[in-house]
Write an enzyme that holds these catalytic residues in place. Structure first.
Site, mmCIF file in Angstrom:
data_model
loop_
_atom_site.group_PDB
_atom_site.id
_atom_site.type_symbol
_atom_site.label_atom_id
_atom_site.label_comp_id
_atom_site.label_asym_id
_atom_site.label_seq_id
_atom_site.Cartn_x
_atom_site.Cartn_y
_atom_site.Cartn_z
ATOM 1 N N TYR A 1 0.832 -1.206 0.000
ATOM 2 C CA TYR A 1 0.000 0.000 0.000
ATOM 3 C C TYR A 1 0.875 1.267 0.000
ATOM 4 O O TYR A 1 0.630 2.217 -0.747
ATOM 5 C CB TYR A 1 -0.874 -0.076 1.252
ATOM 6 C CG TYR A 1 -1.893 0.986 1.451
ATOM 7 C CD1 TYR A 1 -3.074 1.005 0.723
ATOM 8 C CD2 TYR A 1 -1.708 1.964 2.430
ATOM 9 C CE1 TYR A 1 -4.036 1.976 0.955
ATOM 10 C CE2 TYR A 1 -2.662 2.927 2.678
ATOM 11 C CZ TYR A 1 -3.826 2.937 1.932
ATOM 12 O OH TYR A 1 -4.783 3.892 2.168
ATOM 13 N N LYS B 1 1.012 4.168 -2.750
ATOM 14 C CA LYS B 1 0.577 5.507 -2.345
ATOM 15 C C LYS B 1 1.642 6.570 -2.595
ATOM 16 O O LYS B 1 1.323 7.675 -3.023
ATOM 17 C CB LYS B 1 0.149 5.498 -0.874
ATOM 18 C CG LYS B 1 -1.174 4.764 -0.628
ATOM 19 C CD LYS B 1 -2.272 5.290 -1.543
ATOM 20 C CE LYS B 1 -3.676 5.050 -1.022
ATOM 21 N NZ LYS B 1 -4.707 5.497 -1.989
HETATM 22 P P1 NAI Z 1 -13.430 2.438 1.335
HETATM 23 O O1 NAI Z 1 -13.046 1.008 1.327
HETATM 24 O O2 NAI Z 1 -14.698 2.833 2.002
HETATM 25 O O3 NAI Z 1 -13.459 3.050 -0.140
HETATM 26 C C1 NAI Z 1 -12.742 2.538 -1.224
HETATM 27 C C2 NAI Z 1 -13.721 2.287 -2.328
HETATM 28 O O4 NAI Z 1 -13.013 1.908 -3.509
HETATM 29 C C3 NAI Z 1 -14.702 1.142 -2.006
HETATM 30 O O5 NAI Z 1 -16.034 1.603 -2.109
HETATM 31 C C4 NAI Z 1 -14.361 0.077 -3.036
HETATM 32 O O6 NAI Z 1 -15.476 -0.680 -3.461
HETATM 33 C C5 NAI Z 1 -13.781 0.905 -4.167
HETATM 34 N N1 NAI Z 1 -12.933 0.110 -5.049
HETATM 35 C C6 NAI Z 1 -12.004 -0.814 -4.696
HETATM 36 N N2 NAI Z 1 -11.443 -1.355 -5.775
HETATM 37 C C7 NAI Z 1 -12.008 -0.751 -6.856
HETATM 38 C C8 NAI Z 1 -11.829 -0.879 -8.253
HETATM 39 N N3 NAI Z 1 -10.930 -1.736 -8.750
HETATM 40 N N4 NAI Z 1 -12.563 -0.102 -9.067
HETATM 41 C C9 NAI Z 1 -13.466 0.777 -8.574
HETATM 42 N N5 NAI Z 1 -13.690 0.929 -7.245
HETATM 43 C C10 NAI Z 1 -12.966 0.180 -6.395
HETATM 44 O O7 NAI Z 1 -12.198 3.204 2.024
HETATM 45 P P2 NAI Z 1 -11.872 4.764 2.178
HETATM 46 O O8 NAI Z 1 -11.215 4.908 3.489
HETATM 47 O O9 NAI Z 1 -13.027 5.608 1.857
HETATM 48 O O10 NAI Z 1 -10.718 4.942 1.080
HETATM 49 C C11 NAI Z 1 -10.759 5.878 0.013
HETATM 50 C C12 NAI Z 1 -9.332 6.188 -0.400
HETATM 51 O O11 NAI Z 1 -8.658 6.883 0.650
HETATM 52 C C13 NAI Z 1 -8.496 4.951 -0.714
HETATM 53 O O12 NAI Z 1 -7.645 5.225 -1.808
HETATM 54 C C14 NAI Z 1 -7.673 4.793 0.548
HETATM 55 O O13 NAI Z 1 -6.483 4.087 0.308
HETATM 56 C C15 NAI Z 1 -7.440 6.235 0.922
HETATM 57 N N6 NAI Z 1 -7.059 6.437 2.290
HETATM 58 C C16 NAI Z 1 -7.948 6.302 3.304
HETATM 59 C C17 NAI Z 1 -7.546 6.542 4.604
HETATM 60 C C18 NAI Z 1 -8.488 6.494 5.733
HETATM 61 O O14 NAI Z 1 -8.073 6.891 6.848
HETATM 62 N N7 NAI Z 1 -9.728 6.069 5.535
HETATM 63 C C19 NAI Z 1 -6.149 6.838 4.944
HETATM 64 C C20 NAI Z 1 -5.308 7.009 3.799
HETATM 65 C C21 NAI Z 1 -5.764 6.801 2.530
#
Ligand code: NAI
Length: 297
Positions: free
Chosen positions: A164, A168
């Protein structure tokens, strides 16, 4: 000064839940037409659901315009078809938020290369796919705002997230060069490192902090970075309503007294001394600082 997205078309990947949903809802509330993309898989990227459709429903109930898209960002043909649909429906795409992501956390000793590649594929290649699909259009129309989603893990490291973290920080590097290449076409490219309580972080957030770290508290920074007057080439951290800026700095360094590793050891304190450090705006600028150092400046 109010920030409006009226007449703007935005694609938010991974917007079926978590942060992407919060961005999509707020963009739509401020007038944008939004493509809500989400494969609807589980946290590790397996399976499918109609997560995107339910966010589109929420936007419509609130009076906004949106279309659902179930493409996987890892599939270039699907992503190109998504962009074509947006263009057909609304004429263009002005904003892309690359947000889709998955986790396959394990210490590197236990991580398979499949786990490594799957994570890099969704975050890094997925963001490159979507960006590639809109890039030419944004250059031609001389307007584009693109946001990459990095992470504190990419910037600073976190145990169990080698795959990851690699993806990132790769995204932050990707954004840097795109910001330079997009500048003369009014295409601005930034990076956000969010912190929020979502399903991705549900096992690490203490319950008493959940309410503060809602995804909605990250949305202001994300929306600013894709707004008309957005800066370019910046990295903002955002969580619980606190917004920070992250920099890749460079020390003045030292001209080695002799070309040996022993000289590096002997001059290590001078090399790492942060007095007078700078933030180069391009790789070429770093080369200039080397020349300046050789000239004793
Ligand atoms: P989340 O798991 O709720 O959202 C990620 C979304 O991406 C999910 O709805 C999933 O279905 C979708 N997804 C996964 N693979 C996919 C694909 N191949 N094509 C289309 N959609 C796909 O998690 P969150 O926390 O909302 O994450 C959003 C972004 O923020 C991610 O990139 C995550 O790495 C990043 N992030 C989040 C942090 C946090 O504290 N929540 C910290 C650092 C980064």
């Amino acid at each position: 000064m109010s920030i409006s997205f009226r007449d703007r078309v935005a694609i938010v990947t991974g917007a079926g839940g978590g942060l992407g949903r919060a961005y999509a809802l707020e963009l739509a509330r401020r007038g944008a037409k939004v493509v809500v993309n989400d494969l609807g898989g589980s946290r590790d990227g397996t399976g499918h659901s109609d997560a995107a459709a339910s966010v589109v429903e929420e936007i419509k109930v609130a009076g906004g315009e949106a279309i659902a898209d179930g493409s996987s960002v890892t599939d270039l043909a699907q992503v190109e078809a998504m962009v074509a649909r947006a263009k057909q429906a609304w004429g263009s795409v002005h904003i892309l938020i690359n947000n889709a992501g998955i986790l396959r956390d394990k210490s590197f000793a236990k991580m398979t290369m499949d786990d490594f590649k799957a994570v890099v594929d969704v975050h890094l290649i997925g963001s490159a796919n979507a960006t590639h699909a809109v890039w030419e259009m944004m250059r031609e129309q001389a307007y584009g705002r693109i946001l990459m989603t990095a992470s504190s893990t990419g910037l600073y490291g976190n145990f169990g997230q080698a795959n990851y973290g690699a993806a990132k920080l790769g995204l932050a590097g990707f954004a840097r060069t795109l910001a330079l290449e997009g500048a003369r076409y009014n295409v601005r490219v930034n990076t956000i490192a969010p912190t929020a309580a979502t399903r991705m972080t549900e096992d690490i957030f203490p319950p008493e902090l959940l309410a503060r770290f809602q995804p909605e508290a990250v949305a202001p920074a994300a929306l600013f970075l894709v707004s008309e007057d957005a800066p370019t080439n910046v990295i903002l951290g955002a969580g619980a309503g606190v917004v920070q800026a992250a920099y890749v700095t460079l020390t003045r360094g030292a001209a080695l007294r002799e070309p040996t590793p022993e000289a590096v050891a002997a001059q290590y304190a001078e090399i790492t001394d942060r007095t007078g450090e700078t933030v180069p705006q391009s790789g070429a600028e770093q080369a200039m600082t080397i020349l300046q150092r050789l000239q004793g400046q």
